[in-house]
Design an enzyme around this catalytic site. Structure first.
Site, PDB file in Angstrom:
ATOM      1  N   ASP A 188      12.110  -3.457  10.316  1.00  0.00           N
ATOM      2  CA  ASP A 188      12.235  -4.443   9.244  1.00  0.00           C
ATOM      3  C   ASP A 188      12.251  -5.809  10.327  1.00  0.00           C
ATOM      4  O   ASP A 188      12.936  -5.801  11.445  1.00  0.00           O
ATOM      5  CB  ASP A 188      13.352  -4.534   8.678  1.00  0.00           C
ATOM      6  CG  ASP A 188      13.310  -3.544   7.452  1.00  0.00           C
ATOM      7  OD1 ASP A 188      12.358  -3.085   6.828  1.00  0.00           O
ATOM      8  OD2 ASP A 188      14.663  -3.002   7.195  1.00  0.00           O
ATOM      9  N   ASP A 222       7.683  -3.206   2.359  1.00  0.00           N
ATOM     10  CA  ASP A 222       8.582  -3.767   1.429  1.00  0.00           C
ATOM     11  C   ASP A 222       8.170  -4.761   0.451  1.00  0.00           C
ATOM     12  O   ASP A 222       8.031  -4.751  -0.754  1.00  0.00           O
ATOM     13  CB  ASP A 222       9.988  -4.215   1.958  1.00  0.00           C
ATOM     14  CG  ASP A 222      10.646  -3.229   2.848  1.00  0.00           C
ATOM     15  OD1 ASP A 222      10.582  -2.034   2.407  1.00  0.00           O
ATOM     16  OD2 ASP A 222      11.368  -3.631   3.761  1.00  0.00           O
TER      17      ASP A 222
END
Length: 152
Positions: free
Chosen positions: A109, A124
């Protein structure tokens, strides 16, 4: 064709950006880029770092989801441009994160949310876009059904 194009582009873009982050940004490092905050984080869980250590299990869930969508597309139960867009973004996002989970047991991430409540990646955000497209698809179908009933 739209479904496969979207899914492929999303998965590829997600993997390329994650590769760049893993290669050039240390875990925990933060810096601004084009008005965004980039922070390298490795997440072996799911959203908001819940269920840490279950990355491989989530990979299995991603693979089963992708198989399910492809199956239902082949049966003709998934129809329409908005549905193709939505499922394309969802499958691309699931594939992007699934690849990370299979290869590394965790997801890379790096996009810090403006609210400061999480760090996400392109996969995402693609999943979020997919959900919005599917909601739009449902609204379009509802309007068409009401229009058909009124015309009858």
């Amino acid at each position: 064709m739209l479904f496969y194009l979207i899914a492929g582009v999303v998965a590829a873009a997600d993997q390329i950006t994650k590769w760049i982050i893993r290669k050039y940004v240390d875990v925990g490092e933060t810096f601004p880029l084009w008005g965004m905050e980039i922070t390298h984080y490795e997440n072996s869980g799911m959203a908001h770092s819940l269920f840490q250590g279950y990355g491989r299990l989530f990979a299995l869930a991603a693979v089963l989801f992708i198989i399910g969508v492809v199956y239902y597309r082949k049966t003709g139960e998934i129809k329409g441009v908005w549905a193709d867009l939505g499922f394309g973004f969802l499958v691309g996002g699931a594939a992007g994160n699934g690849i990370d989970r299979i290869l590394f047991g965790q997801v890379t991430d790096f996009l810090t949310s403006r609210s400061g409540k999480g760090i996400l990646n392109l996969a995402d955000h693609a999943i979020e876009i997919g959900v919005i497209c599917l909601l739009a698809s449902a609204v379009v179908q509802l309007i068409r059904k009401r229009s058909t009933r009124t015309d009858s």
